[in-house]
Enzyme design. Structure first.
Site, PDB file in Angstrom:
ATOM      1  N   SER A 123       0.812  -1.215   0.000  1.00  0.00           N
ATOM      2  CA  SER A 123       0.000   0.000   0.000  1.00  0.00           C
ATOM      3  C   SER A 123       0.845   1.265   0.000  1.00  0.00           C
ATOM      4  CB  SER A 123      -0.867  -0.025   1.263  1.00  0.00           C
ATOM      5  OG  SER A 123      -1.371   1.259   1.549  1.00  0.00           O
ATOM      6  N   GLU A 125       0.210   3.646   1.727  1.00  0.00           N
ATOM      7  CA  GLU A 125       0.287   4.101   3.125  1.00  0.00           C
ATOM      8  C   GLU A 125       1.671   3.819   3.720  1.00  0.00           C
ATOM      9  OE1 GLU A 125      -2.037   5.711   5.323  1.00  0.00           O
ATOM     10  OE2 GLU A 125      -3.025   6.146   3.426  1.00  0.00           O
ATOM     11  N   TYR A 147      -1.598   0.505  10.712  1.00  0.00           N
ATOM     12  CA  TYR A 147      -1.880  -0.152   9.422  1.00  0.00           C
ATOM     13  C   TYR A 147      -0.677  -0.034   8.490  1.00  0.00           C
ATOM     14  CZ  TYR A 147      -3.633  -0.671   4.650  1.00  0.00           C
ATOM     15  OH  TYR A 147      -3.787  -1.032   3.343  1.00  0.00           O
TER      16      TYR A 147
HETATM   17  P1  GDP Z   1      -6.465   5.937   3.409  1.00  0.00           P
HETATM   18  O1  GDP Z   1      -5.597   6.758   2.524  1.00  0.00           O
HETATM   19  O2  GDP Z   1      -6.227   4.470   3.268  1.00  0.00           O
HETATM   20  O3  GDP Z   1      -6.452   6.346   4.829  1.00  0.00           O
HETATM   21  O4  GDP Z   1      -7.977   6.127   2.801  1.00  0.00           O
HETATM   22  P2  GDP Z   1      -9.264   6.911   3.340  1.00  0.00           P
HETATM   23  O5  GDP Z   1     -10.208   6.964   2.191  1.00  0.00           O
HETATM   24  O6  GDP Z   1      -9.786   6.308   4.615  1.00  0.00           O
HETATM   25  O7  GDP Z   1      -8.741   8.388   3.698  1.00  0.00           O
HETATM   26  C1  GDP Z   1      -8.133   9.231   2.753  1.00  0.00           C
HETATM   27  C2  GDP Z   1      -7.894  10.603   3.335  1.00  0.00           C
HETATM   28  O8  GDP Z   1      -9.143  11.280   3.535  1.00  0.00           O
HETATM   29  C3  GDP Z   1      -7.194  10.619   4.705  1.00  0.00           C
HETATM   30  O9  GDP Z   1      -6.172  11.598   4.693  1.00  0.00           O
HETATM   31  C4  GDP Z   1      -8.283  11.034   5.672  1.00  0.00           C
HETATM   32  O10 GDP Z   1      -7.808  11.762   6.815  1.00  0.00           O
HETATM   33  C5  GDP Z   1      -9.123  11.955   4.784  1.00  0.00           C
HETATM   34  N1  GDP Z   1     -10.486  12.136   5.291  1.00  0.00           N
HETATM   35  C6  GDP Z   1     -11.099  13.327   5.564  1.00  0.00           C
HETATM   36  N2  GDP Z   1     -12.317  13.121   6.053  1.00  0.00           N
HETATM   37  C7  GDP Z   1     -12.515  11.785   6.100  1.00  0.00           C
HETATM   38  C8  GDP Z   1     -13.611  10.954   6.522  1.00  0.00           C
HETATM   39  O11 GDP Z   1     -14.652  11.434   6.957  1.00  0.00           O
HETATM   40  N3  GDP Z   1     -13.434   9.604   6.414  1.00  0.00           N
HETATM   41  C9  GDP Z   1     -12.278   9.042   5.925  1.00  0.00           C
HETATM   42  N4  GDP Z   1     -12.159   7.711   5.831  1.00  0.00           N
HETATM   43  N5  GDP Z   1     -11.222   9.808   5.536  1.00  0.00           N
HETATM   44  C10 GDP Z   1     -11.340  11.143   5.620  1.00  0.00           C
END
Ligand code: GDP
Length: 325
Positions: A123, A125, A147
Site C-alpha cells: 500500500s 500508506e 496499518y
Molecule cells: P487511506 O488513505 O487508506 O487512509 O484512505 P481513506 O479513504 O480512509 O482516507 C483518505 C484521506 O481522507 C485521509 O487523509 C483522511 O484523513 C481523509 N479524510 C477526511 N475526512 C474523512 C472521513 O470522513 N473519512 C475518511 N475515511 N477519511 C477522511
C-alpha cells in the site's frame, strides 16, 4: 485451466480480481472467514462460478490445508484489516492479520509448493510522511499508522521470501483505488454516498475530517489488472501502481457535489471525530516502472471515477427508496 487462490475475495479488489480472472479462463478459489454474517454482496453475481473455502489468515493450518487440497498456480493476498482509523483502535489485531498473516501464507506456500506465484497487496500508506515526491519503488518508507507499519512488514517479508527461498513473490504497491464497491467508511465512497443521500433528500449534512490531505486515487478495476500482469512476468519484482495525479479531499467534495448540481460548501462540515492521530498529507505515485515493464496504464481519470461513483450511489439509493415504497 490455471487456478488462483484469492484471500479477501469478498472485498472490493477481491471481487473485481475474481471477475477479471474468470474472464481469463481461471478457476477461482476464494478464502472466507467463517461467521454468521459473511457479506457476499460484491461476489453475488459470480458466486456460482467460484469455490469459497473457509479459513483465516490468523490460522496457519487452514492455509496449509487449502493449498494442499487445491494446489493453485497463483495466490493473491488481498485480505487485511484495511481501514486506517481502526488500526489505532486494534493495533495488535491489525498486525496479526495485515503483517503476520503474510508470513503465514508465504510459509505455507514454501512448504506445500514453492512454484506457486504470490502477490502481496502492499500500500501507498507505507510511504506515509513522504520522503520523496512522487513516490516510486525505491522511495524509503515512513508509515504513519499501525496499518502502514503492518503493511511495511508485509512488503519486506514478501521480498525476504523471494530472496531467501527463490519464491516468485511480488509486492504490488498500489495507491488508493476506488469504485462503487469501495467500503462506505473510506473517504471517496463516504462522499459519493453522502452526495446521493443529500440529493435525494435523505440527509442534509456530510460530516468530514481533514479536507487538506491529498491522495492519488485510481479505479480499482484498472488496478486488479495490474496485479495479474505482475504475476505473468518471468521474474518477480515490486511495482508501484498509481495515476500520477494528486487531488485533495476538498477537491473530491467539490467534484462529487458539482456532479449532482450541489454546492459542497452548503453541506460539508468538519468534525474532530474524523481527524487522525497522525496523518498522511500527500500521496502521488510514479508508476513508470509498471508502464515500461508490464505495459500497464490507468484508463480512468479522477473526475470520471468520482462521477461514476456518484451515479452508482444515486441509482442504488433510488432503487432502495422504490423498494421501500
Ligand atoms: P487511506 O488513505 O487508506 O487512509 O484512505 P481513506 O479513504 O480512509 O482516507 C483518505 C484521506 O481522507 C485521509 O487523509 C483522511 O484523513 C481523509 N479524510 C477526511 N475526512 C474523512 C472521513 O470522513 N473519512 C475518511 N475515511 N477519511 C477522511
Amino acid at each position: 485451466m490455471p487456478k488462483a487462490f484469492i484471500t479477501g475475495i469478498t472485498g472490493q479488489d477481491g471481487s473485481y480480481l475474481a471477475e477479471f480472472l474468470l474472464d481469463q479462463g481461471y478457476e477461482i478459489i476464494g478464502l472466507v472467514r467463517r461467521s454468521s454474517t459473511v457479506n457476499f454482496e460484491r461476489i453475488g453475481a459470480i458466486q456460482d462460478r467460484i469455490t469459497l473455502v473457509s479459513g483465516d489468515l490468523l490460522d496457519q493450518t487452514s492455509l496449509t490445508q487449502i493449498l494442499e487440497q487445491y494446489r493453485p498456480d497463483e495466490v493473491y493476498n488481498l485480505a487485511a484489516q484495511s481501514f486506517v482509523p481502526t488500526s489505532w483502535q486494534q493495533p495488535v489485531f491489525t498486525g496479526e492479520v495485515t503483517a503476520l498473516g503474510v508470513t503465514r501464507l508465504l510459509d505455507s506456500i514454501r512448504t506445500i509448493d514453492s512454484g506457486i506465484r504470490f502477490y502481496q497487496a502492499s500500500s501507498s500508506e507505507m510511504f506515509g510522511k513522504v520522503r520523496e515526491v512522487p513516490q516510486k519503488e525505491t522511495t524509503p518508507f515512513y508509515p504513519r499508522s499501525p496499518y502502514g507499519v503492518a503493511k511495511v512488514y508485509g512488503h519486506w517479508i514478501t521480498v525476504n521470501y523471494r530472496e531467501s527461498y527463490g519464491l516468485h513473490a511480488t509486492s504490488g504497491i498500489l495507491f488508493n483505488h476506488e469504485s462503487p464497491r469501495r467500503g462506505l467508511e473510506f473517504v471517496t465512497r463516504k462522499v459519493t454516498d453522502g452526495v446521493a443521500r443529500i440529493k435525494l433528500g435523505l440527509q442534509d449534512r456530510l460530516v468530514m475530517g481533514n479536507l487538506d490531505s491529498r491522495r492519488d486515487w485510481g479505479y480499482a478495476k484498472d488496478y486488479v489488472r495490474a496485479m495479474w500482469m505482475m504475476l505473468q512476468q518471468d521474474e518477480a519484482s515490486d511495482y508501484v501502481i498509481a495515476t500520477g495525479e494528486t487531488h485533495s479531499v476538498e477537491e473530491l467534495c467539490r467534484v462529487a457535489f458539482e456532479h449532482a448540481d450541489l454546492d459542497w460548501k452548503a453541506h460539508v462540515v468538519q468534525d474532530q471525530r474524523f481527524m487522525r492521530p497522525a496523518e498522511v498529507d500527500l500521496l502521488v505515485g510514479d508508476a513508470s516502472k509498471a508502464g515500461q515493464i508490464l505495459g500497464w496504464e490507468p484508463k480512468y481519470t479522477f473526475q470520471q471515477l468520482i462521477e461514476m461513483m456518484v451515479d452508482a450511489d444515486m441509482k442504488r439509493l433510488q432503487k432502495e427508496i422504490k423498494n421501500n415504497e
